[in-house]
Design an enzyme around this catalytic site. Sequence first.
Site, PDB file in Angstrom:
ATOM      1  N   GLU A 110      -5.262  -5.286  10.448  1.00  6.74           N
ATOM      2  CA  GLU A 110      -4.254  -4.261  10.688  1.00  6.74           C
ATOM      3  C   GLU A 110      -4.550  -3.547  12.004  1.00  6.74           C
ATOM      4  O   GLU A 110      -5.352  -2.603  12.032  1.00  6.74           O
ATOM      5  CB  GLU A 110      -4.265  -3.243   9.549  1.00  6.74           C
ATOM      6  CG  GLU A 110      -3.961  -3.852   8.203  1.00  6.74           C
ATOM      7  CD  GLU A 110      -3.375  -2.818   7.260  1.00  6.74           C
ATOM      8  OE1 GLU A 110      -2.259  -3.046   6.782  1.00  6.74           O
ATOM      9  OE2 GLU A 110      -4.019  -1.786   7.038  1.00  6.74           O
ATOM     10  N   HIS A 156      -9.376   0.880   4.819  1.00  6.26           N
ATOM     11  CA  HIS A 156      -8.118   1.068   5.554  1.00  6.26           C
ATOM     12  C   HIS A 156      -8.358   1.995   6.748  1.00  6.26           C
ATOM     13  O   HIS A 156      -9.151   2.938   6.667  1.00  6.26           O
ATOM     14  CB  HIS A 156      -7.060   1.658   4.616  1.00  6.26           C
ATOM     15  CG  HIS A 156      -5.706   1.648   5.215  1.00  6.26           C
ATOM     16  ND1 HIS A 156      -5.300   2.597   6.124  1.00  6.26           N
ATOM     17  CD2 HIS A 156      -4.681   0.770   5.093  1.00  6.26           C
ATOM     18  CE1 HIS A 156      -4.061   2.305   6.512  1.00  6.26           C
ATOM     19  NE2 HIS A 156      -3.667   1.203   5.906  1.00  6.26           N
ATOM     20  N   SER A 163       3.579  -2.369  10.264  1.00  9.60           N
ATOM     21  CA  SER A 163       5.036  -2.408  10.444  1.00  9.60           C
ATOM     22  C   SER A 163       5.666  -3.737  10.007  1.00  9.60           C
ATOM     23  O   SER A 163       6.596  -4.231  10.656  1.00  9.60           O
ATOM     24  CB  SER A 163       5.408  -2.068  11.891  1.00  9.60           C
ATOM     25  OG  SER A 163       4.940  -0.776  12.230  1.00  9.60           O
ATOM     26  N   GLU A 173      -6.761   4.382   7.945  1.00 10.07           N
ATOM     27  CA  GLU A 173      -6.544   5.813   7.701  1.00 10.07           C
ATOM     28  C   GLU A 173      -7.765   6.440   7.037  1.00 10.07           C
ATOM     29  O   GLU A 173      -8.083   7.600   7.259  1.00 10.07           O
ATOM     30  CB  GLU A 173      -5.268   6.013   6.858  1.00 10.07           C
ATOM     31  CG  GLU A 173      -4.022   5.779   7.711  1.00 10.07           C
ATOM     32  CD  GLU A 173      -2.822   5.252   6.949  1.00 10.07           C
ATOM     33  OE1 GLU A 173      -2.798   5.319   5.714  1.00 10.07           O
ATOM     34  OE2 GLU A 173      -1.898   4.750   7.625  1.00 10.07           O
ATOM     35  N   ASN A 212       0.866  -1.179   0.000  1.00  4.69           N
ATOM     36  CA  ASN A 212       0.000   0.000   0.000  1.00  4.69           C
ATOM     37  C   ASN A 212       0.899   1.224   0.000  1.00  4.69           C
ATOM     38  O   ASN A 212       1.531   1.529   0.997  1.00  4.69           O
ATOM     39  CB  ASN A 212      -0.884  -0.060   1.261  1.00  4.69           C
ATOM     40  CG  ASN A 212      -1.699   1.197   1.468  1.00  4.69           C
ATOM     41  OD1 ASN A 212      -1.790   2.044   0.578  1.00  4.69           O
ATOM     42  ND2 ASN A 212      -2.301   1.315   2.641  1.00  4.69           N
ATOM     43  N   LYS A 247       0.053   4.288  -0.229  1.00  6.09           N
ATOM     44  CA  LYS A 247      -0.566   5.458   0.416  1.00  6.09           C
ATOM     45  C   LYS A 247      -0.353   6.723  -0.427  1.00  6.09           C
ATOM     46  O   LYS A 247      -0.299   6.639  -1.647  1.00  6.09           O
ATOM     47  CB  LYS A 247      -0.021   5.611   1.841  1.00  6.09           C
ATOM     48  CG  LYS A 247      -0.186   4.320   2.653  1.00  6.09           C
ATOM     49  CD  LYS A 247       0.066   4.467   4.123  1.00  6.09           C
ATOM     50  CE  LYS A 247      -0.128   3.130   4.802  1.00  6.09           C
ATOM     51  NZ  LYS A 247       0.030   3.192   6.255  1.00  6.09           N
ATOM     52  N   GLY A 254       2.525   1.975  10.866  1.00  6.99           N
ATOM     53  CA  GLY A 254       3.464   3.090  10.746  1.00  6.99           C
ATOM     54  C   GLY A 254       4.164   3.449  12.048  1.00  6.99           C
ATOM     55  O   GLY A 254       4.805   4.487  12.152  1.00  6.99           O
TER      56      GLY A 254
HETATM   57  P1  PGA Z   1       2.955   0.104   7.666  1.00  9.53           P
HETATM   58  O1  PGA Z   1       1.470   0.308   7.066  1.00  9.53           O
HETATM   59  O2  PGA Z   1       3.499  -1.146   7.053  1.00  9.53           O
HETATM   60  O3  PGA Z   1       3.697   1.339   7.246  1.00  9.53           O
HETATM   61  O4  PGA Z   1       2.801  -0.005   9.149  1.00  9.53           O
HETATM   62  C1  PGA Z   1       0.617  -0.769   6.874  1.00  9.53           C
HETATM   63  C2  PGA Z   1      -0.678  -0.294   6.255  1.00  9.53           C
HETATM   64  O5  PGA Z   1      -1.166   0.769   6.635  1.00  9.53           O
HETATM   65  O6  PGA Z   1      -1.256  -0.960   5.365  1.00  9.53           O
END
Ligand code: PGA
Length: 255
Positions: free
Chosen positions: A169, A97, A215, A99, A11, A13, A175
């Site tokens: 997730e 997601h 992560s 976010e 992803n 983003k 992140g």
């Molecule tokens: P990350 O994000 O690997 O940077 O923690 C995962 C995601 O949001 O899909």
Amino acid sequence: MNSRKPFIAGNWKMYKTCSEAVETAGKLVKLLSQTSDVDIMIAPAYIALAQVHEAVKGSCVMLGAQNLFWEKKGAYTGEISPEMIVSAGCTYIIIGHSERRQYFGETNETVNKKIKAAISYNLKPVFCIGESEKEREANDTFNVLDKQVKIGLEGLSQDNMQNVTLAYEPVWAIGTGKTASSEQAQEVHLFLRNLIEKLFGENIAESIRILYGGSVKPENIAELMTMPDVDGALVGGASLDADKFMRIVKFKTVG
Ligand code: PGA
């Protein structure tokens, strides 16, 4: 051993301009062989989809988008329809997601509309769910996930479910550098598989892929993948670098 093919998705983003996205996709294609025993997908920003599609054509890298709007067409300034996403060369779509839930007001109900719209255009949803740190601390993880799954997948048939991938997730791991331990991930993945069995039957529960996200790095993927109910990963930060992402995809050979 189960028969589910591992699935590693990136992803991207809101990172990378069009030319940067094409460059990373091109590097990735060079690093990977034409076929793979792992399904591989990258999800660049909308604006780079068509160009990245050209860059990955004929390779084992599949294309996904990060969001869609459920209407077919109309006066919805700034939105993108399922048909547009298909026309840019996508086969997958990330939906729900955290976010998007956190910053753009997505709810379990709108996520459900998006999943249904995606399926009606033969796009394969990667349906994201996960609890916040506060919810985990309040021992609410399973309740939150139960609700997200039941509402998110409401009205779907067993047939529809064949195209759905789940992505667990935990919001506190995205992140942040804090990965869930492989035992924590396994515990939730098993819960989710049992829930899917209750809702859609044994065959769907056995075949649905459940990805872990939060992560994920080349250093922790192999351990996560030893868990019986972890079928792959949805990778954010570490998917932006072609070499790192390749090492995650090749988790079996990375020590
Ligand atoms: P990350 O994000 O690997 O940077 O923690 C995962 C995601 O949001 O899909």
